[in-house]
Scaffold this active site. Structure first.
Site, PDB file in Angstrom:
ATOM      1  N   ASP A  68      -9.492  -3.792  -5.589  1.00 27.75           N
ATOM      2  CA  ASP A  68      -8.905  -2.969  -4.572  1.00 27.75           C
ATOM      3  C   ASP A  68      -9.822  -1.581  -4.757  1.00 27.75           C
ATOM      4  OD1 ASP A  68      -7.708  -1.330  -2.754  1.00 27.75           O
ATOM      5  OD2 ASP A  68      -5.647  -2.185  -3.301  1.00 27.75           O
ATOM      6  N   SER A 109       0.908  -1.154   0.074  1.00 28.96           N
ATOM      7  CA  SER A 109      -0.125  -0.096  -0.052  1.00 28.96           C
ATOM      8  C   SER A 109       0.928   1.387   0.220  1.00 28.96           C
ATOM      9  CB  SER A 109      -0.882   0.039   1.292  1.00 28.96           C
ATOM     10  OG  SER A 109      -2.007   0.757   0.864  1.00 28.96           O
ATOM     11  N   HIS A 113      -8.290  -4.862  -1.323  1.00 21.72           N
ATOM     12  CA  HIS A 113      -7.078  -4.329  -0.956  1.00 21.72           C
ATOM     13  C   HIS A 113      -6.317  -5.356   0.008  1.00 21.72           C
ATOM     14  CE1 HIS A 113      -4.325  -0.842  -0.145  1.00 21.72           C
ATOM     15  NE2 HIS A 113      -4.658  -1.178   1.056  1.00 21.72           N
TER      16      HIS A 113
END
Length: 682
Positions: free
Chosen positions: A620, A534, A654
């Site tokens: 995501d 991320s 995600h």
């Protein structure tokens, strides 16, 4: 041969700077060419890692073999029930249960042996069915213990469907609400449930009130029109007050309402003021307010119920201690804090007794209050772990000061913490700042050794020392594992975070490189693999540009590598709220120039890059799949070295794949690639 992405030049101009983006077309998930390209990338990655299939299976079996597949959590008391969850061998998801409470000590549970009178309140396996993805967003029992609100997601896009269950009969109620976000809160009598919804940018911005049995439209309680702010709804620990919070990255505004009056109006505690953050809990005849108004590391204040804006300091600000959270109980207060790169717990016992801190035995660790829904209790439930101690659950008995171990996560296969060592090192950054590094290694490992170096460094998120079953597959093969606690995280307090954001963001990247070079110069490391996800994936892309020669490989998971283009587009999910973290390049030419100087996608050049594995998910909503897809395409076009691989999970969000066995296989895939890059495949 690797896939070659087609080029469709798209011209954009900002602040007089004209840029051609030839891979912008990959943003369109509905374009068949996009899906075809991702599938071609997956096929190429499978081809390039085909020689690792046996190793992948071996590592998967190691993870599985160390895990007690039929297991259960320590029961947590709430009202007249003990709540716990358990897992069963062969099943992907947990099962939430409860039994009637008798006394203050939790019942002793044995894996695979349900307690007499056990009530299953939610079985994730039954709910998931044959769906390839499944996630629970909310699971909240009403204060009187009679009803359950829960929400489910079958796509990974974090839009949940909310349902209700009568726990007295097991009956699923007809009420159903679609497109809700995480969380929610009950009224005192369990007749009303408050929940949030999100806008087109995936920002939770509305709070609704649903009355059970109602067939009309739910009442809109609050709408947040400032695109920088998220909203959330919860209950104080006492369950006396509903708390509606609106917050940006740097500013808070809290409203409260008596939970006995769900139809009433929320009262603002203090109107928002840019840069002031605060949170609230209820303690008897007062509120507790944790805030940073004139206190960079936060201070704890009290406020009268009838005037919550009048704050009187209870724990004053300290430069060396970051106050993280406060929990109010009937007879005491618990403060979670951070000092010298480690977490701690402070007890304010009341009745004129002196506050004190709970001591812990290891040099590096992570401790936090955990699972304390009961307001009237003389025990504190807390979690504890370190890089060699598996996650542990303790009860701290306040009258005696005894720390009672209730459970330590079993690690099968003869795991002995005494076979491993953990260390704290300090690297020196370019500007002279000392940067902590947490290290774990198996005793007897020769040095220098191949090393996996992990980093994050954004949002004041701290990567505290933690245990990992999967990591043992690296340590037992002679690797060192290290965490670089770089600026932008919160490990050393609020200033540590502020020194790694906005126009000081490059400190995050240079700190990580300094940590890698320290590990080599001090004899810890030979070949280093960098890993992050991320915002930590942005870190990976940045250090690959900054110092490609220092790394033997890079693993970037759901990586934020097209940061400038994303932050320039307010229509994309979560963009506007990110301006407080990264700056606003759309309206500020200096921010634009600064971000362009470090964002990974813009700064790929013809140098020799290490092998890179990028892992992403099609659904995501936080870091869109096109970012790593574009990055890998540009690396193939412009850079030397590699290979550059992209793996896209076509049915997840995600967090990757949702089932635990699927998640273990994903981790085994990544670890096998890491082992291959450092030449340890036996």
């Amino acid at each position: 041969m690797p896939p070659v992405a087609k080029k469709v030049p798209v011209e954009r101009t900002h602040h007089g700077d004209t840029v051609i983006d030839e891979y912008a077309w990959l943003l369109n998930k509905d374009d068949p060419d996009t899906i075809a390209h991702l599938e071609a990338e997956n096929a190429y990655t499978q081809e390039m890692t085909g020689h690792l299939k046996d190793l992948q299976e071996t590592v998967f079996q190691e993870i599985k073999g160390r895990t007690l597949e039929t297991d259960l959590s320590v029961p947590t008391r709430k009202g007249g029930w003990w709540y716990y969850s358990r897992t069963e061998e062969g099943k992907q998801y947990g099962i939430q249960c409860r039994v009637a409470a008798d006394g203050d000590s939790p019942p002793e549970l044995k894996p695979g042996e349900p307690l007499p009178g056990e009530q299953v309140i939610l079985d994730g396996n039954e709910l998931a069915g044959d769906s390839p993805f499944f996630s629970i967003g909310t699971s909240a029992v009403s204060p009187d213990g009679t009803r359950l609100a829960y929400s489910t997601d079958f796509r990974g896009d974090e839009r949940f469907t909310l349902r209700f269950k009568d726990l007295r009969t097991g009956e699923l109620l007809p009420d159903e609400v679609t497109d809700v976000f995480y969380g929610g809160a009950w009224s005192s009598d369990g007749s009303t449930f408050f929940y949030t919804t999100i806008d087109d940018a995936w920002r939770p911005y509305r709070v609704f009130r649903h009355t059970l049995g109602s067939t009309g439209e739910d009442a809109l309680v609050y709408q947040e029109d400032d695109e920088r702010f998220w909203v959330g709804i919860g209950l104080t620990r006492s369950q006396r007050y509903l708390v509606l919070s609106a917050g940006s990255k740097i500013t808070s505004e809290v409203r409260v309402l008596d939970a006995d009056r769900p139809d009433g109006e929320f009262t603002v505690v203090r109107p928002r003021r840019t840069g002031v953050e605060y949170a609230l809990d209820h303690a008897g005849d007062r509120f507790l307010v944790l805030h940073n108004d004139g206190a960079v590391n936060f201070e704890l204040a009290t406020a009268p119920i009838d005037d919550p804006s009048a704050w009187t300091p209870l724990i004053e600000h300290r430069e060396d201690t970051r106050l993280l959270d406060v929990d109010a109980f009937e007879g005491h207060i618990v403060v979670h804090f951070r000092r010298d790169g480690l977490t701690g717990i402070r007890i304010l016992p009341g009745e004129g007794r002196e506050p004190y801190e709970i001591p812990f035995p290891e040099p590096i660790y992570d401790a936090a209050p955990s699972g304390n829904p009961e307001f009237e209790t003389s025990r504190l439930r807390l979690s504890y772990t370190s890089m060699i101690t598996p996650p542990s659950v303790y009860d701290y008995d306040l009258p005696s000061g005894e720390l009672i171990l209730l459970k330590r996560r079993p690690v099968l296969g003869g795991y002995d913490p005494g076979d491993y060592e953990q260390f704290r090192e300090w690297a020196t950054a370019e500007d002279g700042t000392r940067v902590p590094i947490s290290i774990v290694v198996k005793k007897g490992t020769g040095r220098p050794a191949p090393t996996l170096l992990y980093g994050y460094g954004s949002y004041e998120t701290s990567i505290d020392p933690y245990f990992s079953v999967a990591r043992l597959s690296l340590l037992d093969r002679g690797l060192v594992f290290a965490v670089a606690h770089v600026r932008g995280g919160g490990e050393m307090g609020r200033r540590w975070y502020e020194d790694g954001k906005l126009t000081r963001k490059k400190n995050t990247f240079s700190d990580f490189v300094a940590c890698a070079r320290h590990l080599k110069s001090e004899g810890w490391s030979s070949r280093i693999i960098a890993r992050g996800g991320s915002a930590g994936g942005l870190l990976m892309g940045a250090v690959a540009n900054l110092a490609p020669e220092d790394f033997a490989g890079v693993v970037a998971e759901v990586p934020f590598v097209d940061a400038l283009n994303t932050i320039l587009d307010p229509s994309l999910p979560l963009t506007v709220i990110e301006w407080d973290e990264w700056g606003d390049p759309l309206h500020d030419p200096d921010v634009y120039a600064y971000m362009k100087s470090y964002t990974p996608y813009e700064n790929v050049d013809g140098r020799r890059y290490p092998p890179i594995l990028a892992i992403t998910s099609l659904n995501d909503t936080r870091v869109l799949f096109h970012e790593p897809a574009k990055w890998i395409a540009r690396l193939r076009e412009a850079a030397d070295g590699g290979p550059f691989l992209l793996k896209t999970e076509m049915g997840a969000g995600h967090g990757g794949r949702s089932g635990r066995y699927d998640a273990w296989r994903e981790e085994a895939f990544a670890l096998s690639w890491i082992l291959d890059r450092v030449g340890v495949t036996e």
